[in-house]
Design an enzyme around this catalytic site. Structure first.
Site, PDB file in Angstrom:
ATOM      1  N   TYR A  16     -43.953  25.570  27.091  1.00 20.89           N
ATOM      2  CA  TYR A  16     -42.718  26.339  26.982  1.00 20.89           C
ATOM      3  C   TYR A  16     -42.576  27.294  28.167  1.00 20.89           C
ATOM      4  CZ  TYR A  16     -43.083  24.770  22.094  1.00 20.89           C
ATOM      5  OH  TYR A  16     -43.217  24.020  20.950  1.00 20.89           O
ATOM      6  N   HIS A  45     -50.407  18.799  21.215  1.00 22.39           N
ATOM      7  CA  HIS A  45     -48.974  18.848  21.491  1.00 22.39           C
ATOM      8  C   HIS A  45     -48.469  17.484  21.961  1.00 22.39           C
ATOM      9  CE1 HIS A  45     -45.526  21.571  23.225  1.00 22.39           C
ATOM     10  NE2 HIS A  45     -45.137  20.810  22.215  1.00 22.39           N
TER      11      HIS A  45
END
Length: 333
Positions: free
Chosen positions: A56, A140
């Site tokens: 992110y 992830h």
């Protein structure tokens, strides 16, 4: 805000979580002061679960979230981050990241689910956040890396969990089938399920949710608005569904659900936030929150009472699957 425990772990999360992808400048710039104010507003509202990842904003989300939480009592909140994408120097920067975040691309992401990659990723995250530990660590998006993720990364996380370094471990993905495999075949305690148990998509009932129940594990739901189509009281053409323009038949279905919601005195987004809690294995809904105003709206929607009769009517009209369970999850300790 009520806490829900990740089964068979010491970790408990609030039913509503703060998703920090947007404060990593997802799609547009978020001023640093707004990011801090959003975290502060979430804290003031009772939210105690915060999720981030190196992906992110090429670390910006972790930097901002860590700075905003650093002065808070460490035992009073739960923070999760992710492994699988190492941040390494970018030898050929073009100026701006190409994966949706408005940040400089001096770094790039490098897939790595090896033992060394996992350990390095956690160390880097702790350095960026300035925190002493992570409570939850997810793999992830390991879609194309099952073998290394299952055979190297997850055992490494399990060692850290068993040593007490991490409280809970799992995986986060946009698909549910592989998440079910992680629950059934690995040491995962929890999975982060994106968009596959919503008012418009209940496909997780075919795999990951039965796996969670069977093995006594837990699920965090994200993407509950399916990229926007469920985020307004009255859906309109042109809204997004799973990052694409929503097809007309889905817009019509969302509108039909909205009309049923109105007859029960609630709204489509409030129902969309409450819906995942109809399943007892789902302990949390986490949403991206960019500003204090967004935090306030999300908390207000979360706090709305949704009558059980809404789900009965949606099942009866064929607007959700007939095997969606009656509301049993939300409100349990």
């Amino acid at each position: 805000m009520r806490l829900r425990k990740i089964q068979n772990t010491p970790v408990a999360v609030t039913e509503l979580g703060f998703g920090a992808s947007v404060i990593g400048n997802l799609y547009r710039v978020t001023p640093a002061d707004d990011a801090t104010a959003a975290v502060d507003a979430a804290w003031d509202a009772g939210i105690r679960y915060f999720d981030t990842a190196p992906h992110y904003g090429l670390g910006l989300s972790e930097l901002r979230l860590g700075a905003a939480l650093r002065h808070r009592p460490r035992d009073e909140y739960v923070i999760s981050s992710k492994v699988g994408r190492l941040l390494v120097p970018n030898e050929e920067p073009h100026g701006v990241d190409t994966e949706g975040f408005v940040v400089r691309d001096d770094l790039r992401r490098q897939w790595d689910f090896s033992r060394d990659g996992v350990l390095r990723s956690i160390e880097d995250t702790l350095e960026r956040t300035g925190l002493d530990r992570l409570d939850i660590v997810y793999l992830h998006d390991p879609d194309d890396h099952w073998r290394q993720a299952a055979e190297e990364a997850m055992p490494t996380l399990a060692e850290l969990r068993d040593q007490g370094v991490i409280g809970a471990i799992g995986a986060g993905m946009n698909q549910s089938a592989m998440l079910a495999r992680f629950l059934r075949e690995t040491a995962a305690d929890i999975v982060m399920l994106a968009g596959r148990y919503t008012l418009l998509d209940q496909s997780a009932l075919d795999d990951v949710l039965p796996a969670a129940q069977e093995h006594g594990k837990s699920v965090v739901a994200v993407g509950v608005f399916n990229s926007g189509l469920l985020s307004r009281d009255r859906p309109v053409p042109g809204m997004k569904y799973d990052y694409q323009d929503a097809p007309p038949e889905l817009v019509a279905r969302a509108l039909a659900i909205a009309e049923v919601c109105a007859t029960h005195g609630t709204t489509l987004p409030a129902a969309a936030m409450a819906f995942p809690h109809t399943h007892p294995s789902i302990i949390n809904v986490t949403l991206g929150m960019r500003t204090p105003e967004q935090v306030g709206r999300n908390v207000e929607l979360h706090d709305q009472h949704i009558p059980d009769g809404l789900w009965d009517d949606l099942r009866a009209q064929g607007l959700i699957r007939s095997d969606v369970p009656a509301e049993r999850g939300r409100g349990r300790e």
